[in-house]
Design a protein around this motif. Structure first.
Motif, mmCIF file in Angstrom:
data_model
loop_
_atom_site.group_PDB
_atom_site.id
_atom_site.type_symbol
_atom_site.label_atom_id
_atom_site.label_comp_id
_atom_site.label_asym_id
_atom_site.label_seq_id
_atom_site.Cartn_x
_atom_site.Cartn_y
_atom_site.Cartn_z
ATOM 1 N N MET A 112 54.747 -3.319 -25.678
ATOM 2 C CA MET A 112 55.270 -2.281 -24.703
ATOM 3 C C MET A 112 54.540 -1.007 -24.544
ATOM 4 O O MET A 112 54.905 -0.368 -23.717
ATOM 5 N N ARG B 231 52.425 0.539 -22.377
ATOM 6 C CA ARG B 231 52.183 0.716 -20.761
ATOM 7 C C ARG B 231 50.630 0.782 -20.461
ATOM 8 O O ARG B 231 50.037 -0.046 -19.572
ATOM 9 N N SER B 232 49.891 1.559 -21.144
ATOM 10 C CA SER B 232 48.398 1.547 -20.657
ATOM 11 C C SER B 232 47.685 0.449 -20.952
ATOM 12 O O SER B 232 47.005 -0.186 -20.285
ATOM 13 N N GLN C 69 49.082 -2.655 -21.115
ATOM 14 C CA GLN C 69 49.599 -3.648 -19.904
ATOM 15 C C GLN C 69 48.979 -3.382 -18.620
ATOM 16 O O GLN C 69 48.338 -4.186 -17.883
ATOM 17 N N GLY C 70 48.612 -2.200 -18.178
ATOM 18 C CA GLY C 70 47.813 -1.736 -16.816
ATOM 19 C C GLY C 70 46.368 -2.288 -17.088
ATOM 20 O O GLY C 70 45.893 -2.926 -16.122
ATOM 21 N N GLU D 163 60.683 0.719 -24.087
ATOM 22 C CA GLU D 163 59.454 1.395 -24.064
ATOM 23 C C GLU D 163 59.536 2.736 -24.858
ATOM 24 O O GLU D 163 58.593 3.035 -25.848
#
Length: 194
Positions: A174, A176-177, A179-180, A52
């Motif tokens: 990668m 994360r926001s 992915q969430g 990440e």
């Protein structure tokens, strides 16, 4: 509010970060000769990267490439517009950004920054128009796609928001926001289908 925070975080991460590669860094990829070649290499690296923090550094380098207009005047107006956005002086930011897109209509980041200012003012239609222009000029612009996803979510178009977030992950796996948001929207849409 969570969506606005995620959008602002993405703006500052992708809009103002710059981490140049070190020539003596044995891990850094070889320096490409043209801007397009450098971007192509960076996007290939971003798609492959599974760490990440390393992906964030690559994304910052991409953002740095996008921010280079090739004109000192345009770069200065972009700096002024960023300061105006940070100070929530959106009309001032738009004055600068209108000049940027008029003087250099092929500069994708000018359109993206103007889309951000419109988004902050809740002018979603104008923001969408500028996002569309940004993506015509740079289809891999994960910041613009994130903005599109935010607008779709805020306006209640969850399926379109999910599609936009999935496009972001196709470019920047990668993030994360993203992915969430994909997880949250997928669950919400699955629940609505019951």
């Amino acid at each position: 509010m969570r969506i606005l925070f995620a959008f602002l975080a993405a703006l500052f991460l992708f809009g103002s970060a710059s981490l140049p590669a070190q020539a003596d860094d044995p891990v850094a990829p070889p320096v490409a000769t043209t801007r397009e070649a450098r971007l192509d290499q960076l996007f290939a690296d971003l798609k492959r990267e599974r760490n990440e923090k390393a992906a964030e550094r690559i994304a910052a380098r991409i953002s740095n490439e996008w921010a280079q207009s090739g004109s000192a005047s345009i770069d200065l107006m972009m700096q002024w517009s960023q300061k105006a956005i940070e100070d929530q002086k959106f009309d001032v930011a738009l004055d600068f950004l209108d000049q940027v897109v008029t003087l250099q209509p092929a500069f994708a980041e000018g359109w993206n920054r103007r889309a951000t200012a419109h988004f902050m003012m809740k002018n979603f239609g104008k923001s969408m128009s500028d996002i569309d222009r940004t993506l015509q000029l740079e289809p891999r612009h994960f910041g613009a796609l994130s903005g599109l996803a935010q607008i779709m979510a805020v306006t209640g178009h969850k399926e379109s928001a999910l599609e936009a977030w999935q496009r972001v992950l196709g470019i920047y796996p990668m993030l994360r926001s993203a992915q969430g948001q994909v997880g949250t929207l997928s669950e919400e849409l699955a629940g609505e289908g019951i």
